[in-house]
Design an enzyme around this catalytic site. Structure first.
Site, mmCIF file in Angstrom:
data_model
loop_
_atom_site.group_PDB
_atom_site.id
_atom_site.type_symbol
_atom_site.label_atom_id
_atom_site.label_comp_id
_atom_site.label_asym_id
_atom_site.label_seq_id
_atom_site.Cartn_x
_atom_site.Cartn_y
_atom_site.Cartn_z
ATOM 1 N N GLU A 177 33.731 0.851 -5.908
ATOM 2 C CA GLU A 177 34.777 0.735 -6.943
ATOM 3 C C GLU A 177 34.278 -0.265 -7.976
ATOM 4 O O GLU A 177 34.194 -1.450 -7.693
ATOM 5 C CB GLU A 177 36.084 0.200 -6.328
ATOM 6 C CG GLU A 177 36.697 1.066 -5.262
ATOM 7 C CD GLU A 177 37.413 2.281 -5.823
ATOM 8 O OE1 GLU A 177 37.499 2.415 -7.053
ATOM 9 O OE2 GLU A 177 37.861 3.100 -5.021
ATOM 10 N N CYS B 64 39.966 -4.615 -13.813
ATOM 11 C CA CYS B 64 39.007 -3.501 -13.872
ATOM 12 C C CYS B 64 39.567 -2.343 -14.672
ATOM 13 O O CYS B 64 38.851 -1.690 -15.427
ATOM 14 C CB CYS B 64 38.635 -3.046 -12.466
ATOM 15 S SG CYS B 64 40.055 -2.664 -11.429
HETATM 16 P P1 NDP Z 1 30.260 -8.811 -8.870
HETATM 17 O O1 NDP Z 1 29.630 -7.473 -8.896
HETATM 18 O O2 NDP Z 1 29.548 -9.929 -9.517
HETATM 19 O O3 NDP Z 1 30.539 -9.279 -7.371
HETATM 20 C C1 NDP Z 1 31.321 -8.509 -6.481
HETATM 21 C C2 NDP Z 1 31.055 -8.955 -5.069
HETATM 22 O O4 NDP Z 1 29.717 -8.612 -4.714
HETATM 23 C C3 NDP Z 1 31.168 -10.456 -4.867
HETATM 24 O O5 NDP Z 1 31.751 -10.716 -3.612
HETATM 25 C C4 NDP Z 1 29.732 -10.902 -4.899
HETATM 26 O O6 NDP Z 1 29.499 -12.098 -4.225
HETATM 27 C C5 NDP Z 1 29.067 -9.763 -4.170
HETATM 28 N N1 NDP Z 1 27.618 -9.658 -4.391
HETATM 29 C C6 NDP Z 1 26.856 -10.179 -5.379
HETATM 30 N N2 NDP Z 1 25.570 -9.806 -5.234
HETATM 31 C C7 NDP Z 1 25.509 -9.030 -4.137
HETATM 32 C C8 NDP Z 1 24.469 -8.315 -3.474
HETATM 33 N N3 NDP Z 1 23.223 -8.335 -3.913
HETATM 34 N N4 NDP Z 1 24.778 -7.598 -2.374
HETATM 35 C C9 NDP Z 1 26.049 -7.538 -1.924
HETATM 36 N N5 NDP Z 1 27.085 -8.188 -2.505
HETATM 37 C C10 NDP Z 1 26.816 -8.920 -3.596
HETATM 38 O O7 NDP Z 1 31.729 -8.603 -9.480
HETATM 39 P P2 NDP Z 1 32.816 -9.709 -9.802
HETATM 40 O O8 NDP Z 1 33.159 -10.461 -8.565
HETATM 41 O O9 NDP Z 1 32.371 -10.464 -11.002
HETATM 42 O O10 NDP Z 1 34.090 -8.813 -10.155
HETATM 43 C C11 NDP Z 1 34.322 -8.277 -11.409
HETATM 44 C C12 NDP Z 1 33.932 -6.823 -11.454
HETATM 45 O O11 NDP Z 1 34.684 -6.111 -10.464
HETATM 46 C C13 NDP Z 1 34.286 -6.163 -12.774
HETATM 47 O O12 NDP Z 1 33.230 -5.326 -13.186
HETATM 48 C C14 NDP Z 1 35.517 -5.339 -12.429
HETATM 49 O O13 NDP Z 1 35.714 -4.247 -13.292
HETATM 50 C C15 NDP Z 1 35.217 -4.919 -11.039
HETATM 51 N N6 NDP Z 1 36.444 -4.544 -10.336
HETATM 52 C C16 NDP Z 1 36.627 -3.224 -10.017
HETATM 53 C C17 NDP Z 1 37.790 -2.804 -9.414
HETATM 54 C C18 NDP Z 1 37.988 -1.385 -9.016
HETATM 55 O O14 NDP Z 1 38.820 -1.142 -8.136
HETATM 56 N N7 NDP Z 1 37.305 -0.406 -9.593
HETATM 57 C C19 NDP Z 1 38.876 -3.761 -9.114
HETATM 58 C C20 NDP Z 1 38.568 -5.112 -9.473
HETATM 59 C C21 NDP Z 1 37.390 -5.473 -10.074
HETATM 60 P P3 NDP Z 1 29.434 -13.485 -5.043
HETATM 61 O O15 NDP Z 1 30.677 -13.564 -5.869
HETATM 62 O O16 NDP Z 1 29.414 -14.466 -3.964
HETATM 63 O O17 NDP Z 1 28.189 -13.414 -5.884
#
Ligand code: NDP
Length: 501
Positions: free
Chosen positions: A247, A281
């Protein structure tokens, strides 16, 4: 007791490696959390696997009783939860309250409907196989890894967690590094209600901890976050053929038709764009308004935007930008739009005063600028004029994203909704689909694939199991080497009689 992976990760000097979550309004430390290593993530998944057998064995009714108990704990501790969500994200208290209300509604729906959607049922065996009975049921996958974002740190991951648990799986959840406390709160309230086994655990840390979860042997990985990280998660999961639910982000459009209620449309556009400081999002990032009503719509929208103020107090319209690095992306998109000939109707580059960003409304922004093509994730919105609503739909569909959309039209809202290449559309409202637990949530294209919420969301965390049982021997048995030389011909004749006309 909070159920987490073991706290044995030590740094070189023998100390537990920990990190701080900060309040983005003040920069103050909210709490410290462990940085779980790959080995600790594997430990968590391993104990979750043991717990999953017990959880699956409870059946739908047994799990419903436990999930109801968890919901009551969340309800009892709601004020504490509101304060924690607001502390880690900076969002106004009422926004945190709405998020918790949605968490409870979805958890309630998932536990109530899991048996009906996933339970065993008879399927017609058809004319050719009438001597067999056929049944279908959806069995739990085992252990689900959930990786969540920070913008709706409870509602978004719970879209996977509630449905995965209701389907009979154990869960290991890695929250964003910005909101580890919210993840820990969810797991600790669960273990308060379900103390028997570590059915729902949390592991905390940075991207590496999330990456370790991808390769830890979970039976499915449900990721919510940016498209960029989604691709990394998918690549990591490919190594172990771990299925993924992805997502990701969006660039959602709102279409205003000539017969729209313009006051309602402008209010919805500003709410969709600015609430949660635009960090949604499926927030509104583009508005396409039919030329005939554009002046009037823009006038109302601008007046509305000018009244919205960011701040750290509980009653502010919008809070700060939670992730500091996002501020530069917002600045870049606004500047790029202006450099390419766009005009600022409200605010501009000066509206960006970290950690806060005041609402920015842009117009006449070229379709190839960053503010149109890339996710901005700030309280900014582009309002572009189009000759008619259908042209707005065409432009909306040009995005590589396809998460959600909104349409304002008195006479043909549903017709326009159907033409939009997105997973969800609200007609004469915004974002309402996210609050209806029976509806699937998810997108197409760069917004990802798979669904959370609703019946599809339950099936996402189960595998279909088909079973047949021979009731009596058929005269025409094709699955034996002893079949008669005429059997094939007779079978085909029957099929042609039944299906060939
Ligand atoms: P990120 O992609 O930066 O991070 C998402 C999660 O992935 C975090 O827990 C992060 O950890 C983790 N992560 C980072 N690097 C890795 C890796 N290499 N392998 C596995 N996990 C990893 O997103 P954001 O947290 O900044 O969230 C915002 C984004 O989420 C926006 O693009 C938004 O549109 C989307 N979103 C989508 C939704 C949907 O339902 N479609 C709903 C809500 C948000 P850490 O933070 O510790 O780096």
């Amino acid at each position: 007791m909070t159920q987490t992976a073991s706290d044995s990760a030590l740094s070189a000097d023998g100390e537990q490696r920990r990190f701080a979550s900060l309040d983005p309004r003040t920069g103050e430390v909210v709490a410290h959390h462990p940085i779980h290593t790959a080995a600790e993530v594997e430990d968590a998944v391993s104990s979750a696997r043991d717990a999953s057998a017990w959880w699956a064995g409870l059946g739908f009714e047994g799990r419903k009783t436990k999930l109801d108990a968890w919901r009551r704990v969340l309800s009892k501790r709601a004020d504490e939860f509101v304060a924690l969500i607001s502390a880690e994200t900076g969002k106004p208290a009422d926004d945190s309250r709405v998020e918790i209300a949605l968490v409870m509604d979805h958890l309630h729906w998932a536990s109530r409907h899991a048996g009906r959607v996933l339970g065993k049922r008879r399927v017609s065996s058809g004319m050719l196989m009438f001597n067999h009975s056929a049944t279908l049921e959806y069995r739990p996958l085992g252990v689900i890894g959930v990786i969540g974002p920070w913008n709706y740190p409870a509602h978004t991951p719970m879209g996977s967690i509630s449905y995965a648990l209701a389907a009979g799986n154990a869960v290991v959840f890695k929250p964003s590094e910005f909101t580890p406390g919210v993840g820990t709160f969810l797991a600790s309230t669960f273990s308060e209600a379900v103390p028997e086994y570590p059915v729902f655990q949390v592991v905390t840390g940075f991207g590496e901890t999330g990456a370790a979860l991808c390769t830890s042997g979970v039976d499915k990985l449900a990721f919510t976050g940016s498209t960029r990280t989604g691709k990394k998660v998918m690549a990591a999961c490919a190594a172990t053929l771990t299925p993924v639910l992805v997502e990701c982000g969006g660039k959602d459009a709102l279409i205003v038709d000539t017969d729209a209620d313009l006051v309602a449309a402008a209010e919805a556009a500003m709410w969709g764009a600015v609430s949660n400081a635009g960090q949604t999002c499926a927030g509104v990032e583009r508005v396409y308004v039919a030329e005939e009503v554009a002046d009037e719509f823009i006038e109302i929208a601008v007046k509305r935007a000018l009244k919205l103020k960011p701040g750290g107090e509980p009653s502010a319209n919008l809070g700060p930008i939670t992730m500091p690095s996002q501020v530069e992306i917002i600045r870049e998109h606004v500047q790029d739009a202006l450099d390419r000939g766009g005009k600022a109707l409200v605010g501009g580059p000066d509206s960006i005063r970290p950690p806060y960003v005041e609402p920015v409304v842009l117009t006449d922004v070229p379709e190839d600028s960053l503010a149109i093509t890339e996710e901005t994730f700030g309280p900014t919105v582009v309002i572009n004029r189009v000759p008619n609503a259908l042209e707005g739909v065409r432009l909306a569909n040009q995005s590589k994203y396809g998460l959600g959309a909104a349409v304002f039209s008195r006479s043909r809202g549903e017709e326009l909704a159907r033409e939009l290449r997105v997973g969800m559309v609200s007609v004469n409202a915004v974002l309402t689909y996210a609050a209806i637990p029976g509806l699937p949530f998810g997108g197409v294209g760069d917004s990802g694939f798979g669904r959370i919420h609703g019946e599809d969301g339950l099936r996402e965390f189960a595998y279909p199991k088909a079973v047949t049982k021979q009731r009596f021997k058929a005269l025409l048995n094709m699955t034996t080497f002893d079949r008669s030389s005429l059997a094939g011909k007779q079978m085909l004749r029957l099929a042609r009689l039944l299906f060939g006309r």
